[in-house]
Write an enzyme that holds these catalytic residues in place. Structure first.
Site, PDB file in Angstrom:
ATOM      1  N   ASP A  44      -7.988   8.197  -0.184  1.00  0.00           N
ATOM      2  CA  ASP A  44      -8.535   7.097   0.617  1.00  0.00           C
ATOM      3  C   ASP A  44      -8.456   7.376   2.118  1.00  0.00           C
ATOM      4  O   ASP A  44      -9.039   6.638   2.915  1.00  0.00           O
ATOM      5  CB  ASP A  44      -7.792   5.787   0.305  1.00  0.00           C
ATOM      6  CG  ASP A  44      -8.353   5.092  -0.925  1.00  0.00           C
ATOM      7  OD1 ASP A  44      -9.382   5.550  -1.462  1.00  0.00           O
ATOM      8  OD2 ASP A  44      -7.765   4.085  -1.352  1.00  0.00           O
TER       9      ASP A  44
ATOM     10  N   ARG B 214       0.846  -1.189   0.000  1.00  0.00           N
ATOM     11  CA  ARG B 214       0.000   0.000   0.000  1.00  0.00           C
ATOM     12  C   ARG B 214       0.887   1.247   0.000  1.00  0.00           C
ATOM     13  O   ARG B 214       1.954   1.268   0.640  1.00  0.00           O
ATOM     14  CB  ARG B 214      -0.862  -0.015   1.258  1.00  0.00           C
ATOM     15  CG  ARG B 214      -1.900   1.080   1.370  1.00  0.00           C
ATOM     16  CD  ARG B 214      -2.990   0.931   0.359  1.00  0.00           C
ATOM     17  NE  ARG B 214      -4.161   1.732   0.709  1.00  0.00           N
ATOM     18  CZ  ARG B 214      -5.090   2.064  -0.170  1.00  0.00           C
ATOM     19  NH1 ARG B 214      -5.007   1.678  -1.433  1.00  0.00           N
ATOM     20  NH2 ARG B 214      -6.134   2.758   0.212  1.00  0.00           N
TER      21      ARG B 214
ATOM     22  N   GLY C  77     -13.324  -1.985  -7.460  1.00  0.00           N
ATOM     23  CA  GLY C  77     -14.678  -1.433  -7.245  1.00  0.00           C
ATOM     24  C   GLY C  77     -14.846  -0.570  -6.014  1.00  0.00           C
ATOM     25  O   GLY C  77     -15.959  -0.456  -5.502  1.00  0.00           O
ATOM     26  N   GLY C  78     -13.758   0.045  -5.514  1.00  0.00           N
ATOM     27  CA  GLY C  78     -13.882   0.979  -4.393  1.00  0.00           C
ATOM     28  C   GLY C  78     -14.519   0.316  -3.189  1.00  0.00           C
ATOM     29  O   GLY C  78     -14.226  -0.836  -2.859  1.00  0.00           O
TER      30      GLY C  78
ATOM     31  N   SER D  94      -7.892   0.820   2.955  1.00  0.00           N
ATOM     32  CA  SER D  94      -8.293   0.285   1.646  1.00  0.00           C
ATOM     33  C   SER D  94      -9.486  -0.653   1.809  1.00  0.00           C
ATOM     34  O   SER D  94      -9.790  -1.123   2.909  1.00  0.00           O
ATOM     35  CB  SER D  94      -7.108  -0.489   1.053  1.00  0.00           C
ATOM     36  OG  SER D  94      -7.488  -1.167  -0.123  1.00  0.00           O
ATOM     37  N   SER D  95     -10.146  -0.934   0.700  1.00  0.00           N
ATOM     38  CA  SER D  95     -11.186  -1.971   0.676  1.00  0.00           C
ATOM     39  C   SER D  95     -10.754  -3.179  -0.140  1.00  0.00           C
ATOM     40  O   SER D  95     -11.538  -4.112  -0.325  1.00  0.00           O
ATOM     41  CB  SER D  95     -12.476  -1.412   0.060  1.00  0.00           C
ATOM     42  OG  SER D  95     -12.998  -0.405   0.877  1.00  0.00           O
TER      43      SER D  95
ATOM     44  N   ASN E  65      -6.056   4.050  -7.371  1.00  0.00           N
ATOM     45  CA  ASN E  65      -7.297   4.662  -6.889  1.00  0.00           C
ATOM     46  C   ASN E  65      -8.207   5.023  -8.059  1.00  0.00           C
ATOM     47  O   ASN E  65      -8.519   4.161  -8.847  1.00  0.00           O
ATOM     48  CB  ASN E  65      -7.047   5.827  -5.944  1.00  0.00           C
ATOM     49  CG  ASN E  65      -8.275   6.083  -5.061  1.00  0.00           C
ATOM     50  OD1 ASN E  65      -9.109   5.197  -4.913  1.00  0.00           O
ATOM     51  ND2 ASN E  65      -8.402   7.263  -4.510  1.00  0.00           N
TER      52      ASN E  65
ATOM     53  N   THR F 234      -9.111   0.365 -10.094  1.00  0.00           N
ATOM     54  CA  THR F 234      -8.317  -0.655  -9.407  1.00  0.00           C
ATOM     55  C   THR F 234      -8.372  -1.888 -10.294  1.00  0.00           C
ATOM     56  O   THR F 234      -9.130  -1.936 -11.254  1.00  0.00           O
ATOM     57  CB  THR F 234      -8.894  -0.953  -7.992  1.00  0.00           C
ATOM     58  OG1 THR F 234      -8.789   0.227  -7.201  1.00  0.00           O
ATOM     59  CG2 THR F 234      -8.197  -2.083  -7.262  1.00  0.00           C
TER      60      THR F 234
HETATM   61  N1  GLY Z   1      -8.183   2.707  -3.710  1.00  0.00           N
HETATM   62  C1  GLY Z   1      -8.999   1.572  -3.605  1.00  0.00           C
HETATM   63  C2  GLY Z   1      -8.830   0.838  -2.321  1.00  0.00           C
HETATM   64  O1  GLY Z   1      -7.731   0.800  -1.832  1.00  0.00           O
HETATM   65  O2  GLY Z   1      -9.750   0.302  -1.759  1.00  0.00           O
END
Ligand code: GLY
Length: 567
Positions: free
Chosen positions: A415, A100, A464-465, A444-445, A393, A373
Site C-alpha cells: 500500500d 494500521r 474493495g481497495g 489506506s482507502s 490487503n 479486506t
Molecule cells: N489494504 C487496503 C486498504 O488499506 O485500503
C-alpha cells in the site's frame, strides 16, 4: 451548504498517541435492539453471542473482528490491521482507532526496487518482505480495555472455538484461494491449512486452525504480551525472516495503536463521521460530497447525476494521490482539503456536458490498495456503534504463515508508493507523501463511516481497495436519498480514481442508455469483469423506531437485528 468540521485539525499532521474523543450529535436513547452486519454469518453470530452475554457494541466488535480473522482468512486477520470508528451513546463521543500496520525499522525507501531501479511487485506482495507489523491484536486488547465491558476471554471465545472446530468454506473462499493458489502453495503452512491437494478447496470444506486458536487464547490470557514481546513474537520474527523478511523483535515491541480524531463534516443535514489519515477515506469522501453539495442532484437526470458524481470522484481521488500519507510523517493540508471554498475551486471547471480529462488537472499520481479486506457494522440497544474495516490487503495477504502461529501475515507494504510515478496493479501512480519509511503506516482507502441526520443514523463500510471510497460515497448518497440499508448495499457501483482516466463499473452495473449518455459526455468506460465490494450497513430510524441491517448481496455475509433478552 457544507460546514467543515467543527473538529478540523490545523493544517499539518496529527499529533501522535493522543486520545481525542470527539463529541457529535448524541442520541437521547438507543434503538432498544441490537444489530450487526458482517461479511460472515459466523462472525455475526459471534457478535450476537457477546451482546447476549451482556456486552456492548465494542465487545461485539472484538468478537466479530476475531471471528472474521478466523472465517475470512483471505480478508483480514490478526496478522493484519484496520480501523475502528466508535461512537459512545452515553456522551456522544466519536473516536477513531487506528490499528494500521507499520513498516519495520529496516524498511527503506527503495526496498522493492532491483539493482536497475525497477520496481519488483512480487517482493511487495508475496513473502516476508511484503508484511508490515500487525495492528489488529493490539486493537482488540485496546478496545476491550478502553471501551468494552467484558474480558477478552469472553469476547474471543467464539473465535477460538471457530478456529479449533473449523468453519466450512463457501464460494467466496474458493474464489479467493483460487486467485492466490500459487503464492499459498509456496508457504508450507499456508498450503497445509488453506489448500487441498494444492488447489482451492470446494465449498463445504472444513478449515481447522488449531495454532490460530492457541494464538487467540494467548491473546485473551496475556493481552498481547506474547504476540508482541514473547514466544509468539519470536515465532513470528523467525517465520518472517525465513520467508525473506526483515522484522525484528523490536518492531513488534514498538507497535502501538493510535486513537485519532475522525473527519467530521456536514452534507446537507447529514453529519458525516469518517476515517482520517492514514486512511484517505474520510478526506476523499468529504471532498467529493463538498463538490456534490453544490449541485441539486435530485433535479438532474440519471446520466447527468452520475456524470457529476464521477467528476467529483476524479477530483477528490487526485488529491489522495497528491497529499495523503501517514499523518505522523506527512504534513497534510487538512483544513484546506475539507474547505467548501476549495470544493468550489475544484468544481470551477466541472462541465455538466463534458468529462474533464484527468491530464488537464494538475499532474500527480496515487496508488490504491488491494482487492480484499472486510467490514462490519454494529449498533447496540443503547446506541453505541462501531464501523470497522479490517485488512491484510490482497487475498491471503503475503501468504506467509509463520510456523506455530496460525497467523496469516498481511502484505500491506504494497500500500506504500514503492517508487514515484510507478503504476500499481490498478494502473495508478504514487507520490512522496506515501513513500516507504521505517515505522510509517501505508496510506489506506478503508472508510468506516457514520451518517447522522436529524432523523436517521447510518453505519457503513466495505472492502474493495481503491474503490472503497467511491462505494461508500454511493452508499452515502443512497442514504441521503432516504434509502434503506438494502438499497445502500445493493446500489450499482461505478468508480473514477483520477488515473487511469476511465469510469470503471461493475458487470451489468450501468444500463446501455446510461453508458451511451456518459460516453457522449467524453467518459471512457471500463466494465469490471465481476461485481465488487461487500458492504455491511445498518440504519436506525430514530423517528420511526426502526433498526435495519443489510449485508451486500454480492457477498456471503450475515446481518441480524434482535431485541435483547429481558434482564
Ligand atoms: N489494504 C487496503 C486498504 O488499506 O485500503
Amino acid at each position: 451548504m457544507i460546514r467543515i468540521p467543527r473538529f478540523a485539525h490545523a493544517t499539518t499532521g496529527f499529533v501522535c498517541a493522543v486520545i481525542l474523543l470527539v463529541a457529535t450529535a448524541a442520541s437521547a436513547a438507543g434503538p432498544g435492539r441490537h444489530a450487526i452486519a458482517s461479511a460472515h454469518p459466523q462472525a455475526t453470530a459471534a457478535g450476537r453471542e457477546v451482546l447476549d452475554a451482556g456486552g456492548n457494541a465494542f465487545d461485539a466488535a472484538v468478537a466479530v473482528a476475531a471471528a472474521l480473522a478466523v472465517a475470512e482468512p483471505y480478508s483480514s486477520g490478526i496478522g493484519g490491521g484496520g480501523f475502528f470508528l466508535l461512537h459512545h451513546a452515553d456522551d456522544g463521543r466519536d473516536t477513531f482507532l487506528d490499528a494500521r500496520e507499520t513498516a519495520p525499522a529496516a524498511a527503506t525507501h527503495d526496498m522493492y526496487l532491483d539493482e536497475n531501479g525497477e520496481f519488483v511487485r512480487e517482493r511487495s506482495l508475496n513473502g516476508g518482505l511484503a508484511a508490515a507489523i500487525p495492528g489488529l491484536p493490539a486493537a482488540l486488547v485496546h478496545i476491550a480495555r478502553t471501551h468494552g465491558t467484558l474480558p477478552l476471554a469472553r469476547t474471543l471465545a467464539p473465535a477460538i472455538r471457530l478456529a479449533r472446530d473449523g468453519f466450512l468454506t463457501g464460494e467466496r473462499y474458493r474464489l479467493m484461494a483460487g486467485y492466490r493458489t500459487e503464492a499459498l502453495a509456496r508457504d508450507p503452512i499456508a498450503l497445509q491449512i488453506f489448500l487441498r491437494d494444492g488447489a482451492a478447496p470446494p465449498p463445504g470444506t472444513r478449515i481447522v486452525q488449531p495454532h490460530l486458536a492457541r494464538t487467540l487464547e494467548s491473546l485473551a490470557a496475556d493481552g498481547g504480551e506474547s504476540f508482541y514481546r514473547g514466544d509468539i513474537a519470536r515465532l513470528l520474527v523467525a517465520g518472517v525472516r525465513a520467508a525473506g523478511g526483515i522484522w525484528t523483535l523490536d518492531d513488534l515491541a514498538a507497535y502501538r495503536v493510535r486513537e485519532r480524531e475522525p473527519i467530521v463534516a456536514d452534507y446537507h443535514d447529514i453529519q458525516v463521521v469518517s476515517a482520517p489519515p492514514p486512511s484517505a477515506g474520510g478526506i476523499v469522501l468529504v471532498e467529493a460530497l463538498n463538490i456534490l453539495e453544490r449541485y441539486d442532484l435530485a433535479a438532474l437526470d440519471e446520466a447527468a447525476r452520475l456524470h457529476v458524481v464521477i467528476e467529483a470522484m476524479r477530483r477528490a481521488y487526485r488529491d489522495r494521490a497528491d497529499f495523503l500519507g501517514d499523518p505522523d510523517f506527512t504534513d497534510i493540508p487538512l483544513a484546506r482539503l475539507l474547505d467548501e471554498d476549495y470544493a468550489a475551486w475544484l468544481a470551477r471547471d466541472l462541465d455538466l456536458t463534458r468529462a474533464t480529462p484527468s491530464d488537464s488537472l494538475p499532474p500527480i499520481g496515487a496508488r490504491p490498495e488491494g482487492t480484499d479486506t472486510t467490514h462490519f457494522s454494529v449498533i447496540d440497544a443503547a446506541g453505541n456503534r462501531v464501523a470497522a474495516t479490517l485488512s491484510i490487503n490482497t487475498p491471503f495477504g503475503s501468504t506467509v504463515v509463520p510456523p506455530g502461529t496460525g497467523v496469516v501475515l498481511n502484505n500491506e507494504m504494497d500500500d506504500f508508493s514503492a517508487r514515484p510515478l510507478t503504476p500499481n496493479t490498478y494502473g495508478l501512480v504514487g507520490a512522496g507523501a506515501n513513500a516507504i519509511a521505517p515505522a510509517k503506516r501505508p496510506l489506506s482507502s478503508m472508510t468506516p463511516t457514520f451518517l447522522v441526520s436529524p432523523r436517521r443514523v447510518g453505519v457503513l463500510g466495505t472492502p474493495g481497495g481503491s474503490r472503497i471510497i467511491s462505494m461508500v460515497l454511493i452508499g452515502a448518497l443512497e442514504f441521503a436519498r432516504g434509502g434503506d440499508p438494502q438499497r445502500m448495499v445493493g446500489a450499482s457501483r461505478y468508480h473514477h480514481q483520477y488515473l487511469p482516466d476511465q469510469v470503471q463499473y461493475e458487470r451489468d452495473g450501468l444500463a446501455p442508455a446510461l453508458r451511451e449518455a456518459l460516453e457522449a459526455r467524453g467518459h471512457t468506460l471500463d466494465e469490471v469483469s465481476r461485481n465488487y465490494g461487500n458492504m455491511q450497513a445498518i440504519v436506525w430510524d430514530r423517528e420511526a423506531g426502526t433498526l435495519e441491517a443489510a449485508s451486500d448481496p454480492r457477498g456471503e455475509g450475515g446481518s441480524d437485528v434482535w431485541a435483547p433478552a429481558a434482564p
